[in-house]
Scaffold this motif. Sequence first.
Motif, PDB file in Angstrom:
ATOM      1  N   LYS A  65       0.868  -1.292  -0.046  1.00 55.29           N
ATOM      2  CA  LYS A  65      -0.068  -0.089   0.177  1.00 55.29           C
ATOM      3  C   LYS A  65       0.777   1.117  -0.069  1.00 55.29           C
ATOM      4  O   LYS A  65       0.515   2.285  -0.695  1.00 55.29           O
ATOM      5  N   TYR A  69       0.570   4.224  -2.669  1.00 54.07           N
ATOM      6  CA  TYR A  69      -0.091   5.606  -2.300  1.00 54.07           C
ATOM      7  C   TYR A  69       0.752   6.377  -1.552  1.00 54.07           C
ATOM      8  O   TYR A  69       0.382   7.467  -1.108  1.00 54.07           O
ATOM      9  N   TRP A  73      -0.995   5.939   2.536  1.00 59.29           N
ATOM     10  CA  TRP A  73      -1.198   4.402   2.471  1.00 59.29           C
ATOM     11  C   TRP A  73      -2.215   3.782   3.435  1.00 59.29           C
ATOM     12  O   TRP A  73      -2.823   2.766   3.204  1.00 59.29           O
ATOM     13  N   ALA A  76      -5.500   2.937   1.738  1.00 57.53           N
ATOM     14  CA  ALA A  76      -5.694   2.472   0.380  1.00 57.53           C
ATOM     15  C   ALA A  76      -6.854   1.706   0.077  1.00 57.53           C
ATOM     16  O   ALA A  76      -7.340   1.617  -0.892  1.00 57.53           O
ATOM     17  N   PHE A  79      -9.286   4.144  -1.232  1.00 58.87           N
ATOM     18  CA  PHE A  79      -9.028   4.718  -2.548  1.00 58.87           C
ATOM     19  C   PHE A  79      -9.392   3.632  -3.504  1.00 58.87           C
ATOM     20  O   PHE A  79      -9.814   3.800  -4.521  1.00 58.87           O
ATOM     21  N   PRO A  86      -3.080   6.240  -8.452  1.00 59.15           N
ATOM     22  CA  PRO A  86      -2.169   7.206  -8.220  1.00 59.15           C
ATOM     23  C   PRO A  86      -1.116   7.522  -9.315  1.00 59.15           C
ATOM     24  O   PRO A  86      -0.754   8.593  -9.188  1.00 59.15           O
TER      25      PRO A  86
END
Length: 306
Positions: A65, A69, A73, A76, A79, A86
């Motif tokens: 992660k 990210y 992170w 994550a 997201f 990203p």
Amino acid sequence: MDYIDYYKILDVTKSATEAEIKKAYRKLARKYHPDLNPNDKEAEKKFKEINEANEVLGNPENRKKYDKYGKDWKHADEFEKAGYDPNQQQYSRQQQQGGNPDFSGFDGDFSGSDFSDFFNSMYGGGRSSRSQSKYRGQDFNAELQLDLASAYTTHKQSLTVNGKNIRITIPAGVENGQIIKIPGHGGPGANGGPNGDLYITFLIDNDSNFKREGNNLYADVDLDLYTAVLGGETFVNTFDGKVKVKVPAETQTGTKVKLKGKGFPVYKKENQFGDLYITYKLKTPTKLSQKEKELFEELAKLRNHE
């Protein structure tokens, strides 16, 4: 939150293996441990950074992660649910075209703090929020002191952390300065998030006559003159009791002998042990009787006539 380069903190490359990360973490944790750097605020700060870096890079899932990210992170899962990439810095077309009504009509980019703020409004209680973000609890650090004999055997011990009593099993062979993780025994998570972990640092006091290096032990053994000259047997102390060792005739002081499997247990390796290395130290007899002195003088004359 600013980006923190955890790879740089542990002094490893991004291609480092799990074993290399673990080795680097142990080395630095020992170097900057508060007990070895009392009243050193910089060392204390560094020690916390090292533990934080290990929490991320030492866990394959967290590392994945983080690599994807960066500083965000921990979000994550959110997201991924939102379809954020990203690398492209945009949301998937599927999400934009109706996969989630809250995202419909959005066709922009987010980066830096704007991106984090966006998710705070989406998941942190904003008007369009459907659920609150889950946050992992804080990690705790504790120290546990053992003597070398205690570290030789697997046993249970109780300790108090943040007002709670915890009973743990300590595997035989734990090393001085070694840090182990007890999952879920750190601070409580927020909004239903998981608890943090407990990291225990072992401080082992060697009050024995053995010197320990890894799984091997080293000791000096006194050898009386007569056994050294004529040969025979002597008894050697180990953590499992005394063992009988044969001594060849004319053994010299400083002679080293390896006793295989009589060293320290290998950590988490059942029935595996290091070796014990003994060094004979010749012990000269004292308080000789008159008869003994006469015999030694006779021996000396014999040697001088050869």
